[in-house]
Design a protein around this motif. Structure first.
Motif, PDB file in Angstrom:
ATOM      1  N   GLY A 284       0.814  -1.212   0.000  1.00  0.00           N
ATOM      2  CA  GLY A 284       0.000   0.000   0.000  1.00  0.00           C
ATOM      3  C   GLY A 284       0.845   1.258   0.000  1.00  0.00           C
ATOM      4  N   GLU A 285       1.953   1.251   0.751  1.00  0.00           N
ATOM      5  CA  GLU A 285       2.844   2.409   0.778  1.00  0.00           C
ATOM      6  C   GLU A 285       3.558   2.573  -0.557  1.00  0.00           C
ATOM      7  N   ILE A 286       3.964   1.451  -1.155  1.00  0.00           N
ATOM      8  CA  ILE A 286       4.601   1.522  -2.468  1.00  0.00           C
ATOM      9  C   ILE A 286       3.615   2.049  -3.505  1.00  0.00           C
ATOM     10  N   GLU A 287       2.360   1.619  -3.415  1.00  0.00           N
ATOM     11  CA  GLU A 287       1.348   2.043  -4.375  1.00  0.00           C
ATOM     12  C   GLU A 287       1.091   3.546  -4.306  1.00  0.00           C
TER      13      GLU A 287
ATOM     14  N   VAL B  55       3.177   5.965  -3.830  1.00  0.00           N
ATOM     15  CA  VAL B  55       4.200   6.760  -4.521  1.00  0.00           C
ATOM     16  C   VAL B  55       4.472   6.246  -5.927  1.00  0.00           C
ATOM     17  N   SER B  56       3.863   5.122  -6.284  1.00  0.00           N
ATOM     18  CA  SER B  56       4.077   4.548  -7.605  1.00  0.00           C
ATOM     19  C   SER B  56       3.026   5.050  -8.580  1.00  0.00           C
ATOM     20  N   ARG B  57       3.264   4.799  -9.849  1.00  0.00           N
ATOM     21  CA  ARG B  57       2.319   5.178 -10.899  1.00  0.00           C
ATOM     22  C   ARG B  57       1.526   3.971 -11.391  1.00  0.00           C
ATOM     23  N   ILE B  58       1.465   2.929 -10.571  1.00  0.00           N
ATOM     24  CA  ILE B  58       0.801   1.700 -10.989  1.00  0.00           C
ATOM     25  C   ILE B  58       0.085   1.099  -9.784  1.00  0.00           C
ATOM     26  N   ASP B  59      -0.907   0.233 -10.040  1.00  0.00           N
ATOM     27  CA  ASP B  59      -1.720  -0.305  -8.950  1.00  0.00           C
ATOM     28  C   ASP B  59      -0.995  -1.431  -8.223  1.00  0.00           C
ATOM     29  N   ARG B  60      -1.568  -1.798  -7.081  1.00  0.00           N
ATOM     30  CA  ARG B  60      -0.938  -2.784  -6.203  1.00  0.00           C
ATOM     31  C   ARG B  60      -0.872  -4.169  -6.834  1.00  0.00           C
ATOM     32  N   ASN B  61      -1.905  -4.568  -7.547  1.00  0.00           N
ATOM     33  CA  ASN B  61      -1.923  -5.911  -8.139  1.00  0.00           C
ATOM     34  C   ASN B  61      -0.789  -6.086  -9.149  1.00  0.00           C
ATOM     35  N   SER B  62      -0.530  -5.051  -9.941  1.00  0.00           N
ATOM     36  CA  SER B  62       0.566  -5.139 -10.912  1.00  0.00           C
ATOM     37  C   SER B  62       1.913  -5.231 -10.208  1.00  0.00           C
TER      38      SER B  62
ATOM     39  N   GLY C  23      -5.284   2.467  27.334  1.00  0.00           N
ATOM     40  CA  GLY C  23      -6.037   3.705  27.450  1.00  0.00           C
ATOM     41  C   GLY C  23      -5.277   4.894  26.904  1.00  0.00           C
ATOM     42  N   GLY C  24      -4.653   4.700  25.759  1.00  0.00           N
ATOM     43  CA  GLY C  24      -3.824   5.751  25.167  1.00  0.00           C
ATOM     44  C   GLY C  24      -4.645   6.830  24.497  1.00  0.00           C
ATOM     45  N   ASN C  25      -4.372   7.057  23.219  1.00  0.00           N
ATOM     46  CA  ASN C  25      -5.058   8.122  22.480  1.00  0.00           C
ATOM     47  C   ASN C  25      -6.436   7.712  21.984  1.00  0.00           C
ATOM     48  N   CYS C  26      -6.812   6.456  22.257  1.00  0.00           N
ATOM     49  CA  CYS C  26      -8.131   5.949  21.832  1.00  0.00           C
ATOM     50  C   CYS C  26      -8.329   6.132  20.324  1.00  0.00           C
ATOM     51  N   VAL C  27      -7.361   5.626  19.556  1.00  0.00           N
ATOM     52  CA  VAL C  27      -7.486   5.704  18.105  1.00  0.00           C
ATOM     53  C   VAL C  27      -8.613   4.790  17.657  1.00  0.00           C
ATOM     54  N   THR C  28      -9.319   5.205  16.645  1.00  0.00           N
ATOM     55  CA  THR C  28     -10.438   4.422  16.136  1.00  0.00           C
ATOM     56  C   THR C  28      -9.941   3.395  15.122  1.00  0.00           C
ATOM     57  N   GLN C  29     -10.799   2.441  14.837  1.00  0.00           N
ATOM     58  CA  GLN C  29     -10.453   1.445  13.832  1.00  0.00           C
ATOM     59  C   GLN C  29     -10.274   2.084  12.458  1.00  0.00           C
ATOM     60  N   GLN C  30     -11.044   3.101  12.175  1.00  0.00           N
ATOM     61  CA  GLN C  30     -10.924   3.782  10.887  1.00  0.00           C
ATOM     62  C   GLN C  30      -9.578   4.489  10.775  1.00  0.00           C
ATOM     63  N   GLU C  31      -9.104   5.105  11.862  1.00  0.00           N
ATOM     64  CA  GLU C  31      -7.806   5.776  11.834  1.00  0.00           C
ATOM     65  C   GLU C  31      -6.680   4.776  11.626  1.00  0.00           C
ATOM     66  N   VAL C  32      -6.769   3.623  12.306  1.00  0.00           N
ATOM     67  CA  VAL C  32      -5.757   2.579  12.102  1.00  0.00           C
ATOM     68  C   VAL C  32      -5.821   2.048  10.677  1.00  0.00           C
ATOM     69  N   SER C  33      -7.025   1.909  10.149  1.00  0.00           N
ATOM     70  CA  SER C  33      -7.190   1.421   8.778  1.00  0.00           C
ATOM     71  C   SER C  33      -6.594   2.394   7.770  1.00  0.00           C
ATOM     72  N   ASP C  34      -6.801   3.684   7.977  1.00  0.00           N
ATOM     73  CA  ASP C  34      -6.257   4.681   7.050  1.00  0.00           C
ATOM     74  C   ASP C  34      -4.730   4.725   7.104  1.00  0.00           C
ATOM     75  N   ALA C  35      -4.156   4.544   8.291  1.00  0.00           N
ATOM     76  CA  ALA C  35      -2.696   4.635   8.437  1.00  0.00           C
ATOM     77  C   ALA C  35      -1.992   3.394   7.906  1.00  0.00           C
ATOM     78  N   THR C  36      -2.610   2.226   8.069  1.00  0.00           N
ATOM     79  CA  THR C  36      -1.959   0.972   7.688  1.00  0.00           C
ATOM     80  C   THR C  36      -2.470   0.400   6.380  1.00  0.00           C
ATOM     81  N   ASP C  37      -3.560   0.976   5.832  1.00  0.00           N
ATOM     82  CA  ASP C  37      -4.181   0.475   4.601  1.00  0.00           C
ATOM     83  C   ASP C  37      -4.668  -0.962   4.781  1.00  0.00           C
ATOM     84  N   VAL C  38      -5.234  -1.240   5.943  1.00  0.00           N
ATOM     85  CA  VAL C  38      -5.831  -2.541   6.249  1.00  0.00           C
ATOM     86  C   VAL C  38      -7.302  -2.310   6.559  1.00  0.00           C
ATOM     87  N   CYS C  39      -8.179  -3.128   5.996  1.00  0.00           N
ATOM     88  CA  CYS C  39      -9.608  -2.920   6.197  1.00  0.00           C
ATOM     89  C   CYS C  39      -9.997  -3.180   7.656  1.00  0.00           C
TER      90      CYS C  39
END
Length: 304
Positions: free
Chosen positions: A183-186, A188-195, A271-287
């Motif tokens: 996901g991180e490579i994708e 900055v790249s000009r091509i999709d992840r599957n390729s 009991g840290g910053n109480c990050v949401t699942q959506q925030e973790v998903s956006d940062a790691t590109d994991v659903c």
């Protein structure tokens, strides 16, 4: 006595006793032979930074200019003749010089083959993506070597240069212990992840590279910094991953997804910053569903 003669006298005679000043290149000093006064120090050593003990060794080590760059920026013809018939000031050049520039353009296009053109394009792509991902020079050089080896073995045939350079950079980063997800490579790249994934499999199959997928612990620190979690959350996430069984870690699960689940679980436990699942998903590109799945699996091992 003239001013020039005074300057010459001050350079060659001691200002204290008037004795002769000699240079000591070993220590980088100029001192008086009579009284020993050091007139100047810290002179520049213009010699090589290495030692040789024979004439043959001296000839092998002698060189000029900076060390060669394996990325190819100093090994290939990088000069390009513009198609515009103007000089550096933007003025139109005369007809005789225009004909000469036309001949030079034709000669340059005939002298550079497709292999060199692909290598120049790949070098530029690897440098651009490596800089965007914050990867050091040795990773970019390794990626360049992987691309050239893949090109020599025919992996490029039927694939784009962008796919092969992205896959080469992904493999190089994993080999040196600085893995980047697809996901991180994708991003900055000009091509999709599957390729990129298909090109990576082709490189591994053709070259037989032993590419490790990367440990989940290698992603925790970086993703934790992106999510701005505290050090307790990062420490607890690593402990959660360490407590998991080897069968679960080595079952083929995505290490990025395991790291994402561990960070979310640790943040809830501390009991840290109480990050949401959506925030973790956006940062790691994991659903989100995958994060929940690994959270339950990690908690079951951690409680045991």
């Amino acid at each position: 006595m003239s001013v020039q003669e005074n300057k010459k006298t001050r350079k060659t005679t001691c200002p204290d006793c008037g004795g002769k000043i000699v240079a000591d290149p070993k220590h980088g000093e100029r001192s008086c032979v009579d009284c020993g006064m050091v007139v100047s120090e810290g002179s520049i050593d213009h010699g090589p930074e290495w030692r040789s003990y024979s004439f043959a060794e001296d000839q092998e080590r002698s060189r000029t200019g900076p060390p060669r760059d394996r990325t190819g920026s100093d090994t290939m013809l990088s000069t390009s003749i513009s198609w515009r018939d103007v000089d550096a000031r933007g003025n139109l050049i005369e007809a005789r010089k225009r004909r000469r520039m036309h001949r030079l353009r034709r000669m340059q296009s005939q002298s550079s083959d497709s292999t060199e053109q692909y290598q120049k394009q790949a070098t530029a792509e690897i440098e651009r993506m490596g800089a965007a991902l914050g990867l050091p020079t040795d990773v970019r050089e390794t990626a360049t070597d992987i691309f050239r080896l893949s090109q020599t073995n025919g992996v490029l045939r039927g694939r784009s240069v962008e796919a092969l350079t992205s896959a080469s950079l992904h493999i190089a980063a994993s080999n040196v212990g600085l893995p980047r997800s697809l996901g991180e490579i994708e991003l900055v790249s000009r091509i999709d992840r599957n390729s990129i994934a298909r090109a990576k499999r082709a490189i591994n199959t053709k070259l037989g590279l032993a590419v490790e997928p990367g440990a989940p612990e290698e992603y925790v620190e970086r993703f934790g910094s992106e999510l701005d979690v505290d050090h307790r959350t990062v420490f607890t996430a690593n402990r959660i991953i360490e407590s998991a069984s080897d069968e679960y870690i080595g079952s083929g699960a995505n290490p990025v997804a395991i790291a994402a689940g561990a960070i979310y679980t640790a943040d809830r436990m501390t009991g840290g910053n109480c990050v949401t699942q959506q925030e973790v998903s956006d940062a790691t590109d994991v659903c989100i569903m995958t994060i929940r799945k690994h959270k339950s699996e990690l908690l079951s091992h951690y409680e045991c």
